[in-house]
Enzyme design. Structure first.
Site, PDB file in Angstrom:
ATOM      1  N   HIS A  83     -17.877   5.872   5.517  1.00 18.61           N
ATOM      2  CA  HIS A  83     -16.794   6.777   5.200  1.00 18.61           C
ATOM      3  C   HIS A  83     -15.438   6.266   5.682  1.00 18.61           C
ATOM      4  CE1 HIS A  83     -14.635  10.412   4.625  1.00 18.61           C
ATOM      5  NE2 HIS A  83     -14.504  10.674   5.894  1.00 18.61           N
ATOM      6  N   LEU A 100      -5.683  11.518   8.523  1.00 17.74           N
ATOM      7  CA  LEU A 100      -4.413  11.866   7.885  1.00 17.74           C
ATOM      8  C   LEU A 100      -3.310  11.856   8.930  1.00 17.74           C
ATOM      9  CD1 LEU A 100      -5.646  14.808   5.630  1.00 17.74           C
ATOM     10  CD2 LEU A 100      -5.349  12.424   5.029  1.00 17.74           C
ATOM     11  N   GLY A 103      -0.590   4.542   0.440  1.00 18.00           N
ATOM     12  CA  GLY A 103      -1.306   5.708   0.947  1.00 18.00           C
ATOM     13  C   GLY A 103      -0.385   6.458   1.901  1.00 18.00           C
ATOM     14  N   ARG A 160     -21.107  13.767  14.002  1.00 19.35           N
ATOM     15  CA  ARG A 160     -21.419  13.003  12.802  1.00 19.35           C
ATOM     16  C   ARG A 160     -22.433  11.886  13.047  1.00 19.35           C
ATOM     17  NH1 ARG A 160     -15.463  12.125   9.980  1.00 19.35           N
ATOM     18  NH2 ARG A 160     -15.229  14.271   9.327  1.00 19.35           N
ATOM     19  N   GLY A 211       0.834  -1.199   0.000  1.00 16.89           N
ATOM     20  CA  GLY A 211       0.000   0.000   0.000  1.00 16.89           C
ATOM     21  C   GLY A 211       0.868   1.247   0.000  1.00 16.89           C
ATOM     22  N   ARG A 229     -14.062   8.305  14.783  1.00 20.52           N
ATOM     23  CA  ARG A 229     -12.879   9.106  14.504  1.00 20.52           C
ATOM     24  C   ARG A 229     -13.241  10.581  14.389  1.00 20.52           C
ATOM     25  NH1 ARG A 229     -10.990  11.261  10.096  1.00 20.52           N
ATOM     26  NH2 ARG A 229     -12.316  10.136   8.646  1.00 20.52           N
ATOM     27  N   GLY A 245       1.658   3.913   4.030  1.00 23.65           N
ATOM     28  CA  GLY A 245       2.567   3.086   3.256  1.00 23.65           C
ATOM     29  C   GLY A 245       3.690   3.884   2.617  1.00 23.65           C
TER      30      GLY A 245
END
Lengths: 642, 215, 251
Positions: A401, A441, A42, A330, A40, A435, A45
């Site tokens: 999400h 991020l 992202g 949320r 990975g 979260r 990774g």
């Protein structure tokens, strides 16, 4: 399965420093003798590959796309949190830690989250040094905004493309290492299986997606940075290629899977508009700062929004939660939207949407001000729906999400298989049951840049790792099994199409089952029903799925089929986990566990633990283990938004 | 060697193309300034020509320099044309240009070749002069011919088209691109070729129409 | 919402070595709310049920940011809408009876792998040649140590918005990668962090760009016109300056 979190000793604020000191080291000259596989590219990774190569390890990095720059971290819009306190508004490492633990509804490990808050500051420095064009004040200092209802401005951002810019930063660091020879990059490879030798993770089997070749790669440690499993629902905001396969293969080799039922559902997505829809698009949560959420008071009211008079509108969030109004967290916003639609008050052609109305905000602040704040979001919305939010209210609906659950890891990000590490969304460690905005991020980069180097050194320093080779029996067997499985997927295709089903049809069926029964609100009855239904879908898949083309070629249907096959197995531990957790917590409401006011009721007495699932064999119920959560520095409190 | 590396790189070639183009434009300006003498009568024009020829060193140096610049411009132009044609050769079943101003930009190699043809005709007409006819007479003879004049007019139009992309392209290559000045640059892009078209065209028309018959 | 009927001519090519050709398919009752890629999904489901191999095409995020998708629709990269990737193009921009010719991004530097799937790893090579600031993880100064004016940060962000989709190369009649290369070079030469190695970067990225088989820029502006992120050719002007400065003064 032994769940030793290996949390370092000492007071919370000193644990990470203590750990860095006590962790074993690998002499710089010896590092090139160790080979690390990273799956990975992202944030986690790419950052891990670059950093480990900089330190001298030999790194092989694999990505499923044509380029490491495409990973789905790129789609994050909002920003990245850090406890810099540049705005002097009372932020601190402890506050970021506290907010993250509380936001996660007290289902995360204190030590991990505290470390995350600590390294958040290094991340910003690192990204700035890489040339990430963060937004700046006129004076030249970094700009911050408050995000997702946080009481302080701690979010750093680069327009609405923060994820893209951070990923490109990590990608550039990775590119530099590819150029220098520290990283060998393998594009368009999908990890098909993990190879475990003598109880240690020693390599992977990959499939070259262009020519279908199966390849064996050995290493001294394997890092899974393969993201979340939101696509199990078919419709989610995840990218099309996001999947659970790598993590699921690890699970089947003995890695514990933690909290699989913890899934975040984002309230402001563009609603589904037809059964051909392939994915959902998220719009920034900031829209709720000015938009008012409402539905018609009467069920099945099909009038245009403009024709519905004020007294026949139900501003349900404002009415129910007077102090937070449209800015409730949320999960509350999502749950209430679903509730309204379930009552038949949903709007739009499918009845699965609620209005988000900017008319009052435009009247109050003027069109210009509203456009300045949300212009690009309005544009995006109009592009997709062909309707202007300036003229009629937006329609929104919740969508899957992010997945907080993932492979269980200890403080060193190591799974229950020695030598197998999980980073970023792929692990379960930092977000508990929910979260916070702008924290994904942060976690990906924290794991990749700052946590894994110490962890890897420590692992190599304290373990004895025997030499292995690609041609060892374990690799040959694993490759054989992967080949067999691919052939099994293709077995129905020889006789032609007649009466068969496509991969997407099955995937949609699975998604619908989980969304209805294991989504934001669950109950025992529905979950038990789903648990019965799931094997039927799985059987149908294996009996009837039709995959055109061959396995020795670029075959996107075959790729999808392999991923769906794993989702079909994975769905089961999701449901088991949801069934076991008879409390409402974080993002999900367990209907049996509500307060008198119909709000989510957490049950700390019985469920203050991480549920970790262990594979026992196909068609055998997985075994659950508990890692008890203890809170020394924060006191769990019940959330209230009334 | 750095200069060789520079001049064989894609941007280096661009820069050489733009620089030689700039020098050619400057030459055209000087040429136009000299030719302005035509409008002051045949004596003035002849005097200008004779003065010029009394300085053979200057003529030689400029001639050689001009030739070199021209060779660079043509050589790299052809090289770019051939390299790029490999790519262009009907890539798509349907090809659509999204951009405006594509007539000039996509025909640069062709307008360039036409200008080369014109140059040869022009040099053979005025430069190679075996009979030693006075240039002030020669110009009347040649441009007084209708078809010869028409060819000149046509070539000046081609020049204007070539420059309407070339001039802006040169500035872009040199790195002049700033939102504050781009409007102005766009205007100059039309003024420069317009000027040459009007000026050289006027000389030609002056003789073609018979106005300069008594020159 | 309404439905339209379309004729599609799609480039089918088995692999890099095979010869390809346009195949014609008809699709009826396509909802105008679909995205272009969803339309292709519908086609692929239909083809699958007819026993025909579906059209291979690259795609991932489907929200216009990953840069994975892209095809040339009737001669225009990413289709007729400006500043739009293929995944964000919706079928309401077409009408019944339209014939859509769908071809892969073509360039010498982007070999076709299958149908509409091309190999854009040449872009990665360009970045690997210098599209970074050479800092190791850790030991970096405080984020606020170097003030950067918001104007410069914005200009750098304009350039950094590139998604690396390759539409610029696909639409350039010369197959040049100048817009892509210049976007990265601009971002890093505008920001002070990138100054230390700006000369080396410009030289080696351009050298790699040439080596990878991209064409020469002749300022045709097609790249800018199709760029889904509206990257301006002002960046190319900036790259030219960077390159000249580096070529004449490096070393």
């Amino acid at each position: 399965m032994e769940l030793n979190a290996r949390i370092p000793s000492g007071p919370l604020a000193e644990k990470w420093d203590n750990h860095k000191f006590s962790a074993k080291l690998v002499n710089p000259a010896n590092r090139r003798k160790f080979k690390v596989i990273v799956v990975g590219t992202g944030l986690a990774g790419a950052a891990a590959s670059a950093t480990l190569a900089e330190q001298g390890y030999k790194v092989s990095t694999f990505c499923i796309h044509d380029s490491p720059r495409r990973a789905h971290s790129i789609a994050a819009q909002g920003g990245i949190n850090a406890a810099k306190n540049y705005q002097t508004d009372g932020d601190s490492v402890f506050r970021l830690f506290y907010d993250t633990i509380k936001g996660g509804d007290f289902r995360a490990r204190e030590a991990n989250v505290y470390r995350l808050a600590q390294v958040s500051n290094n991340i910003i420095d690192q990204c700035v040094a890489q040339g990430v064009p963060f937004a700046r004040e006129y004076g030249g200092s970094l700009a911050n905004r408050s995000f997702g209802g946080a009481q302080v401005s701690r979010t750093f951002y680069a327009r609405g493309q923060t994820g893209q810019q951070l990923l490109l930063g990590a990608y550039s660091a990775l590119s530099r290492q590819i150029h220098n020879g520290g990283v060998t990059m393998f594009n368009r490879r999908e990890m098909m299986d993990l190879v475990v030798i003598d109880g240690q993770a020693r390599g992977i089997i990959t499939r070259n997606l262009i020519n279908g070749n199966l390849e064996s790669h050995w290493a001294d440690a394997v890092l899974l940075c393969t993201g979340g499993y939101g696509n199990v629902y078919f419709l989610s905001t995840n990218a099309m290629a996001s999947n659970v396969t790598a993590a699921w293969r690890a699970y089947k080799h003995g890695a514990g899977f933690a909290n699989p039922s913890f899934v975040q559902i984002h309230p402001t997505c563009i609603p589904v508009h037809g059964d051909y829809q392939s994915k959902l698009t998220l719009m920034s949560e900031s829209l709720r700062n000015d938009g008012r959420v409402w539905v018609p008071k009467n069920k099945g009211d099909k009038r245009k929004p403009a024709d519905i008079p004020e007294e026949e509108r139900d501003y349900y969030l404002e009415n129910k939660y007077p102090s937070f109004g449209n800015l409730v967290p949320r999960d509350v916003a999502s749950r209430n939207a679903k509730e309204q639609c379930d009552q038949g008050k949903g709007v739009g052609s499918t009845g699965l949407a609620v209005y988000l109305d900017f008319a009052d905000a435009i009247k109050r602040d003027g069109e210009e001000t509203i456009l300045r704040k949300y212009g690009n979001l309005f544009q995006m919305y109009e592009k997709i729906t062909d309707s202007s939010p300036l003229e009629e209210p937006m329609t929104i609906y919740p969508a899957v999400h992010y997945t907080m659950g993932g492979l269980w890891v200890d403080y060193n990000l190591m799974t229950t298989i020695p030598g197998l590490f999980a980073l970023g969304e792929c692990n379960f460690s930092d977000h508990g049951a929910n979260r916070l905005g702008a924290s994904a991020l942060m976690q990906g980069l924290a794991d990749g840049y700052f946590v894994i180097p110490t962890a890897i050194g420590n692992y190599f320093g304290e373990s004895s790792i025997a030499p292995v080779n690609d041609s060892d029996e374990a690799f040959i067997n694993a490759q054989q099994q992967v080949g067999d499985r691919l052939n099994k997927l293709l077995q129905n295709s020889s006789g032609g199409v007649g009466g068969k089903v496509t991969v997407d049809e099955i995937h949609k069926e699975l998604g619908r089952l989980l969304w209805d029964n294991c989504g934001m609100a669950r109950n025992k009855e529905g979950l038990e029903m789903a648990l019965k239904k799931l094997p039927e879908i799985r059987q149908k898949f294996w009996d009837k799925v039709y995959i055109p083309g061959s396995g020795s070629d670029l075959n996107q249907t075959l790729e999808r089929a392999g991923r769906v096959a794993d989702f079909l197995e994975f769905g089961e531990i999701m449901i088991h986990d949801a069934l076991n957790r008879a409390e409402s917590c974080g993002c999900h409401l367990r209907e049996e566990s509500q307060t008198e006011e119909n709000e989510a009721k957490r049950d700390d007495e019985n469920y203050s633990y991480v549920s970790v699932w262990e594979y026992q064999g196909d068609d055998v119920e997985p075994k659950m283990h508990k890692e008890d959560l203890t809170f020394e520095y924060v006191t769990p409190s019940q959330r209230s938004y009334k | 060697m750095w200069l060789l590396r520079f001049s064989t790189s894609s941007i280096g070639k661009k820069i050489l193309m733009a620089s030689s183009g700039l020098l050619l434009i400057l030459f055209l300006v000087a040429h136009a300034a000299g030719n302005a003498a035509i409008f002051f009568g045949s004596n003035a024009f002849q005097t200008y020509a004779d003065t010029l020829h009394s300085l053979p060193v200057v003529v030689f140096v400029f001639g050689v320099g001009l030739f070199a610049v021209l060779i660079v411009h043509i050589f790299i132009g052809i090289q770019l044309f051939l390299q790029n044609r490999k790519e262009t050769a009907s890539r798509y079943a349907v090809s659509t240009k999204v951009c405006e101003n594509t007539l000039a930009s996509s025909t640069m190699p062709y307008t360039g070749l036409l200008l080369l043809l014109f140059l040869l005709v022009h040099v053979f007409g005025f430069g190679v002069n075996p009979t030693d006819t006075k240039v002030s007479v020669l110009v009347v003879n040649l441009l007084g011919n209708f078809f010869y004049g028409l060819f000149y007019l046509f070539s000046f139009c081609v020049l204007a088209v070539h420059l309407s992309h070339g001039f802006w392209s040169m500035l872009q290559t040199f790195g002049f691109n700033h939102p504050r000045y781009n409007d102005g640059i766009m205007k100059i892009t039309y003024i420069v070729p317009g000027f040459f078209l009007v000026f050289f065209g006027a000389i030609t028309l002056y003789f073609m129409t018979g106005l300069g018959a008594n020159y | 919402m309404s439905n339209i009927d379309l004729t599609l001519q799609i480039w089918r090519q088995k692999n890099s070595d095979a010869l390809g050709k346009l195949e014609t398919y008809t699709l009826d009752k396509i909802s105008t709310d679909m995205s272009f890629l969803e339309m292709l999904d519908v086609l692929n489901e239909k083809l699958t049920m007819e026993g025909i191999e579906p059209v291979a095409f690259d795609h991932d995020c489907r929200e216009g940011i990953c840069g994975m998708c892209g095809a040339v629709i009737n001669g225009v990269a990413h289709g007729p809408e400006k500043e739009t990737t293929l995944c964000q193009l919706h079928m309401r921009h077409f009408k019944t009876g339209d014939v859509l010719v769908i071809e892969p991004f073509r360039s010498r530097a982007f070999p076709i792998k299958k149908d509409l799937v091309v190999d854009r790893s040449a872009f990665d090579k360009i970045i690997q040649a210098g599209g970074y600031v050479s800092v190791n993880t850790g030991g970096t100064p405080d984020g606020n140590a170097i003030p950067i004016s918001s104007h410069i940060a914005e200009l750098a962000m304009d350039a950094a918005a590139c998604i690396g989709c390759g539409a610029c190369v696909a639409s350039c009649p010369n197959g040049a990668a100048m817009l892509f290369t210049s976007a990265k070079i601009s971002q890093l030469c505008l920001l002070p962090q990138g100054h230390a190695e700006r000369k080396k970067r410009a030289l080696s990225m351009v050298e790699t760009m040439d080596k990878e088989g991209f064409g020469n820029c002749t300022n045709l502006r097609e790249c800018e016109a199709v760029c889904p992120k509206s990257i301006s050719i002002r960046n190319i002007a900036r790259l030219n300056r960077e390159f000249v400065r580096a070529a004449f003064s490096e070393g």
